[in-house]
Write an enzyme that holds these catalytic residues in place. Structure first.
Site, short mmCIF file in Angstrom:
data_model
loop_
_atom_site.label_atom_id
_atom_site.label_comp_id
_atom_site.label_asym_id
_atom_site.label_seq_id
_atom_site.Cartn_x
_atom_site.Cartn_y
_atom_site.Cartn_z
N LEU A 61 -1.87 -2.16 1.71
CA LEU A 61 -1.15 -3.26 2.35
C LEU A 61 0.35 -3.07 2.14
CD1 LEU A 61 -3.37 -6.35 1.45
CD2 LEU A 61 -3.73 -4.54 3.15
N ARG A 70 11.89 -11.36 -2.10
CA ARG A 70 12.47 -11.49 -3.43
C ARG A 70 13.31 -10.28 -3.84
NH1 ARG A 70 6.81 -13.10 -6.12
NH2 ARG A 70 6.05 -12.18 -4.16
N GLY A 115 -0.64 -13.11 5.48
CA GLY A 115 -1.29 -13.03 4.17
C GLY A 115 -2.03 -11.72 3.94
N ASN A 126 8.20 -7.09 -7.22
CA ASN A 126 8.58 -8.15 -6.27
C ASN A 126 10.08 -8.41 -6.26
OD1 ASN A 126 5.81 -8.97 -5.47
ND2 ASN A 126 5.68 -9.39 -7.65
N ARG A 130 50.95 41.33 -4.77
CA ARG A 130 51.83 40.22 -5.13
C ARG A 130 53.26 40.73 -5.06
NH1 ARG A 130 51.51 41.70 -11.20
NH2 ARG A 130 49.34 41.25 -11.64
C1 UD1 Z 1 -0.59 -10.71 -4.72
C2 UD1 Z 1 -1.94 -11.41 -4.95
C3 UD1 Z 1 -1.97 -11.93 -6.36
C4 UD1 Z 1 -1.78 -10.79 -7.35
C5 UD1 Z 1 -0.52 -10.00 -7.05
C6 UD1 Z 1 -0.53 -8.74 -7.85
C7 UD1 Z 1 -2.74 -12.38 -2.85
C8 UD1 Z 1 -2.86 -13.59 -2.01
N1 UD1 Z 1 -2.10 -12.50 -4.01
O1 UD1 Z 1 0.43 -11.67 -4.82
O2 UD1 Z 1 -3.20 -12.56 -6.63
O3 UD1 Z 1 -1.77 -11.27 -8.67
O4 UD1 Z 1 -0.44 -9.66 -5.66
O5 UD1 Z 1 0.68 -8.01 -7.70
O6 UD1 Z 1 -3.26 -11.36 -2.46
N2 UD1 Z 1 1.21 -7.86 2.49
C9 UD1 Z 1 0.86 -7.52 3.78
N3 UD1 Z 1 0.72 -8.51 4.71
C10 UD1 Z 1 0.92 -9.82 4.43
C11 UD1 Z 1 1.28 -10.16 3.11
C12 UD1 Z 1 1.42 -9.16 2.16
O7 UD1 Z 1 0.67 -6.35 4.09
O8 UD1 Z 1 0.77 -10.64 5.33
C13 UD1 Z 1 1.35 -6.80 1.48
C14 UD1 Z 1 2.75 -6.71 0.88
O9 UD1 Z 1 3.54 -5.78 1.60
C15 UD1 Z 1 2.49 -6.25 -0.53
C16 UD1 Z 1 1.09 -6.75 -0.84
O10 UD1 Z 1 0.49 -7.07 0.40
O11 UD1 Z 1 2.51 -4.84 -0.62
C17 UD1 Z 1 1.12 -7.98 -1.76
O12 UD1 Z 1 1.83 -9.02 -1.15
P1 UD1 Z 1 2.77 -10.03 -1.96
O13 UD1 Z 1 3.31 -11.00 -1.00
O14 UD1 Z 1 3.72 -9.26 -2.79
O15 UD1 Z 1 1.68 -10.75 -2.89
P2 UD1 Z 1 1.94 -11.42 -4.32
O16 UD1 Z 1 2.55 -12.74 -4.12
O17 UD1 Z 1 2.60 -10.47 -5.20
CA CA Z 2 3.53 -8.50 -4.94
#
Ligand code: UD1
Ligand code: CA
Length: 454
Positions: free
Chosen positions: A8, A15, A78, A224, A437
């Site tokens: 993902l 942040r 998400g 993050n 030179r």
């Molecule tokens: C997420 C987890 C959390 C965990 C933490 C660990 C969820 C809902 N939460 O939170 O439980 O403890 O990671 O580091 O899964 N991303 C997408 N598409 C989206 C949203 C996010 O591809 O729509 C990707 C982001 O690029 C990232 C990863 O998913 O690489 C995690 O997303 P992020 O928003 O950082 O989740 P956290 O709030 O850190």
């Molecule tokens: Ca994260």
């Protein structure tokens, strides 16, 4: 069971407070996402899907040519929604390992432990207990078994006290994935489709959920913000330096060395403080690196000594070579065995033969230099006429007097001697003294100026 990997990487990373997509921020000189791809390769996946969204073109461009299948998540609704975008491309007969592009330091061994554990479970999560669980999803257990994951923003005060958190790594059996994913809802604090809800959904369906607990916090720290990025860098550094020292390298201070790539070392190598190694660096037996050196994509053969404050980039250094202090060895430099390059010397795209010496204050560019040459202090190859570069050839045994300019293209033949202060524009013949030179004169009718009365 064949393995599908889903990484993902569609989130913006608000942040980080940066225009660059978060997964492209550099850790040890390469994008966060690249670390995840590289470690997961060891599992020999059948396919690797990368979910892109925010800055998709930039992310794809940075990761091209690596046999990755990109899946576009147009709106970032998400982590669960991101996984949903991949369902059509995943074979139900596969295991599906979900990785986060912002959790860069998980080792392949840890991923493999999850595969091992998932044998008779539908799903497996990787958890750990961070020093500060703020912001992470909490693991809810019932009679030891993992029951659900609650996102930080959705926790009750009691749940906030739980230390065990979700790392972001989840393994799901492909034959259960579609039905689990179809049950995702966004009725939560962030109105997102959470990957983490798959746990509760699997439990509700009567499936077993397994967990692997990672006891090395540094491995699963998410990136993050800039502070966490620096923490990941420190973790990476500690891991690399640990491996170096395990291999017998004497590192003066493990806190003061940076390895932003791969370093291979022979026996009895010593590295003083504040050195930075980038790309691929090879250090032979008994090589010593002084303080404050930067060395990039270079191999240094046995017995060579690099004195403090030296910069070396894309070079090949022979055995028993001495470089620095304060030397700049640029791309395309090839130094033979026993060569000496001293202070304030710059070399570029040049080969230097065995036991030649360039001891002080010189620029040697686009040059082919033979063996046992002595270059006097302040000698410059004038390799650039403002438009084109030209070659200088200095044959074996040549002695060049101090402060000489060699105007390329030019050749100095075997054993020639060049008088100090010469500007050489034509071939200097073998075994002869060549000098150019103006003659020294003494002006008889000259007297020292005297200060005027005001
Ligand atoms: C997420 C987890 C959390 C965990 C933490 C660990 C969820 C809902 N939460 O939170 O439980 O403890 O990671 O580091 O899964 N991303 C997408 N598409 C989206 C949203 C996010 O591809 O729509 C990707 C982001 O690029 C990232 C990863 O998913 O690489 C995690 O997303 P992020 O928003 O950082 O989740 P956290 O709030 O850190
Ligand atoms: Ca994260």
């Amino acid at each position: 069971m064949p393995l599908s990997i889903v990484i993902l990487a569609a989130g913006q990373g608000t942040r980080m407070k940066s225009a660059r997509p978060k997964v492209l921020h550099a850790l040890a000189g390469k994008p966060l996402l690249q670390h995840v791809v590289d470690s997961s390769r060891a599992l020999e996946p059948e396919q690797t899907l990368v979910v892109v969204g925010h800055g998709a073109d930039q992310v794809k461009a940075a990761m091209q040519g690596q046999d990755l299948d990109f899946v576009l998540q147009r709106e970032q609704l998400g982590t669960g929604h991101a996984l949903q975008q991949c369902l059509d491309q995943i074979n139900p007969g596969n295991m599906v390992l979900v990785l986060f592009g912002d959790v860069p330091l998980v080792r392949a061994e840890t991923m493999a432990a999850m595969i091992e554990k998932t044998r008779d479970a539908a799903l497996c999560v990787l958890s750990w207990t961070p020093q500060n669980p703020f912001g992470y999803g909490r693991i809810i257990r019932r009679q030891q078994a993992v029951h659900a994951i609650i996102e930080h923003k959705d926790t009750t005060p009691e749940q906030q006290a739980i230390g065990e958190c979700f790392s972001g790594l989840m393994l799901i059996r492909g034959d259960r994935l579609k039905s689990f994913a179809a049950a995702l809802k966004n009725d939560n604090a962030q109105q997102e489709y959470y990957l983490t809800d798959l746990v509760g959904i699997a439990v509700a369906a009567g499936d077993t959920v397994a967990a692997v607990v990672c006891d090395n916090a540094g491995e699963v720290t998410g990136v993050n913000n800039q502070l966490q990025l620096a923490a990941a860098e420190a973790e990476y550094r500690a891991r690399q330096v640990g491996a170096l020292m395990d291999g017998g390298v004497k590192v003066s201070d493990p806190q003061r060395i940076d390895i932003r790539g791969v370093i291979e070392t022979g026996k009895d190598v010593e590295i003083d403080v504040n050195c930075i190694f980038e790309g691929t660096v090879v250090l032979g037996d008994n090589v010593r690196i002084g303080a404050n050196c930067v060395i990039r994509n270079t191999s240094i053969a046995a017995g060579s000594v690099i004195h403090p404050m030296t910069w070396i980039d894309e070079a090949v250094i022979g055995r028993e070579v001495n470089i620095g202090p304060f030397a700049r060895i640029r791309a395309g430099t090839d130094l033979g065995d026993e060569v000496k390059v001293g202070n304030f010397v710059e070399t570029k795209k040049s080969s230097v033969g065995r036991a030649s010496k360039i001891s002080h204050l010189s620029y040697i560019g686009d040059t082919e230099m033979g063996a046992e040459v002595n270059i006097g202090a302040g000698t410059i190859t004038c390799n650039y006429d403002g438009v084109n570069k030209a070659q200088t050839v200095i044959e074996d045994g040549v002695f060049i007097g101090s402060d000489t300019q060699l105007v390329a293209p030019v050749r100095v033949e075997r054993n020639a001697t060049i008088g100090a202060g010469s500007t050489i524009t034509r071939t200097a013949p073998a075994d002869k003294l060549t000098i150019s030179r103006t003659k020294q004169v003494t002006i008889g009718a000259w007297s020292k100026p005297v200060k005027k009365e005001s």
